[in-house]
Design a protein around this motif. Structure first.
Motif, PDB file in Angstrom:
ATOM      1  N   ASP A 100       0.840  -1.182   0.000  1.00  0.00           N
ATOM      2  CA  ASP A 100       0.000   0.000   0.000  1.00  0.00           C
ATOM      3  C   ASP A 100       0.887   1.248   0.000  1.00  0.00           C
ATOM      4  N   PRO A 101       0.538   2.277  -0.781  1.00  0.00           N
ATOM      5  CA  PRO A 101       1.376   3.489  -0.844  1.00  0.00           C
ATOM      6  C   PRO A 101       1.646   4.120   0.512  1.00  0.00           C
ATOM      7  N   ASP A 102       0.714   3.986   1.456  1.00  0.00           N
ATOM      8  CA  ASP A 102       0.916   4.586   2.776  1.00  0.00           C
ATOM      9  C   ASP A 102       2.034   3.912   3.563  1.00  0.00           C
ATOM     10  N   GLN A 103       2.463   2.726   3.137  1.00  0.00           N
ATOM     11  CA  GLN A 103       3.524   2.017   3.844  1.00  0.00           C
ATOM     12  C   GLN A 103       4.883   2.130   3.161  1.00  0.00           C
ATOM     13  N   LEU A 104       4.932   2.811   2.031  1.00  0.00           N
ATOM     14  CA  LEU A 104       6.174   2.860   1.263  1.00  0.00           C
ATOM     15  C   LEU A 104       7.287   3.616   1.992  1.00  0.00           C
TER      16      LEU A 104
END
Length: 387
Positions: A210-214
């Motif tokens: 997920d982009p929020d975890q990148l």
């Protein structure tokens, strides 16, 4: 002698002098001065006389009532052009109809659907090194596998089998299958990709997150630490390139996947797998006949998926519990695994020391260390989820 237009018997008594009376200035000024039969007056009439041709029809009426929507002017027989007031009224009704139709359309095309929370939790990881209890046996990979509990494990992705999928209360069977397949893809890329294992690549894993975890993932790769959030080995399997290398790409795998709906808009997949690698020293001949040893990594992962994740084929990695060995308890496993290689004996050195007075983020996994059980006979049952 009577003139044309006079009655045959003359003008009746009491009747004025014909046209002359209507031409008098006094009469015109007194009674008809304020009445002007102009075009606007005619257009404003509520009744309109039919033409002679229209009155010739059967059951025809002499006049017709004019609609409030039409003005008095006409562009031809039987036609009329709306007046200004009528046009404004028609426009108002049209706007109301359009607004009502739009409201109905939006209600039908956008039914109430579970909305994604928009919040992605950071990964919480625990890495536990397993120290050897006896000297590490060495040999050829095929012989080592045959004498280990992984003798009956499948090779590579074939060892990651999907459970029977069924719909949940808020997720369709197709969505469940998608979540399980994404979880399998993540396990394959993070545990079996040769470049990832060698520490040479991270993108195959990154694109599945997920982009929020990148941001958390990138920091874990560039500055790994044992703080419970930024261990590279929490996201993927990676060997310290200065210590060991994979001797056989045919990794043995066994484990299970399970799924559960935890809320109206979140589906959770739990994975529990053992990955058994044949490794060799990073330096030396790769073709050494008896220089390999086995290294086992047990990974228990929890992944969550909302509707956006399923559409984009990505996962939210919520937690990772990893046990890996044989390796020394004194080593820091956050950056990469450092196997105890063939021929090395057991170690009695405990975990790295932790200073409770030191500033900064403490090592949350400090003191976590286990002992690797001695290999049992071949044919041991595959890994099953912990109760």
């Amino acid at each position: 002698m009577a003139v044309p237009g006079d009655p045959p018997d003359g003008t009746p008594d009491g009747i004025g002098g014909g046209d002359e009376e209507f031409r008098s200035d006094e009469f015109r000024s007194d009674e008809y001065r304020s009445v002007v039969f102009d075009e606007d007056f005619v257009r404003a009439a509520r009744l309109q006389e039919f033409s002679a041709q229209e009155r010739m029809g059967e059951h025809a009426r002499a006049v017709r009532s004019r609609s409030i929507w039409s003005g008095g002017g006409s562009s031809g027989p039987g036609t009329s052009t709306p007046g200004r007031g009528a046009r404004q009224g028609m426009l108002l009704v049209l706007l109301i109809a359009v607004a009502f139709a739009a409201a109905v359309y939006m209600g039908l095309s956008n039914p109430t659907m579970p909305q994604a929370t928009g919040r992605t939790d950071p990964l919480i990881s625990t890495i536990v090194p397993l120290a050897p209890a006896a000297a590490v046996p060495g040999g050829r990979p095929v012989d080592l596998y045959a004498k280990s509990p992984a003798a009956d494990y499948r090779v590579g992705a074939a060892g990651i089998s999907l459970p029977a999928a069924r719909r949940t209360h808020h997720f369709t069977e197709g969505q469940v299958i998608t979540a399980l397949s994404i979880a399998k893809d993540y396990l394959v890329q993070s545990s079996l990709d040769p470049d990832v294992l060698a520490g040479a690549a991270t993108r195959p894993v990154r694109i599945l997150l997920d982009p929020d975890q990148l941001a958390q993932f990138d920091r874990s790769m560039t500055s790994p630490s044992g703080d419970g959030r930024h261990a590279a080995t929490g996201w993927l399997v990676r060997f310290d390139p200065g210590t060991a290398a994979v001797a056989d790409t045919r990794v043995r795998v066994s484990g299970t996947l399970a799924f559960e709906e935890i809320s109206a808009d979140v589906l959770e997949v739990t994975t529990d797998h053992a990955f058994v690698y044949a490794v060799r020293p990073a330096t030396g001949s790769p073709a050494a006949a008896d220089g390999a040893s086995l290294f086992t990594v047990r990974r228990e992962l929890r992944m969550r998926f909302d509707s956006e994740d399923l559409t984009a084929r990505r996962a939210e990695l919520v937690s990772a519990y990893v046990m890996a060995g044989p390796q020394d308890c004194s080593t820091e496993p956050a950056e990469g695994f450092r196997p105890v290689l063939a021929g090395a004996g057991p170690t009695t050195v405990g975990p790295a020391a932790s200073d409770p007075y030191a500033s900064g983020t403490p090592r949350r996994t400090a003191g976590l260390c286990g002992v690797l059980a001695a290999p049992t006979a071949a044919g041991t049952a595959p890994v099953s989820p912990a109760p």
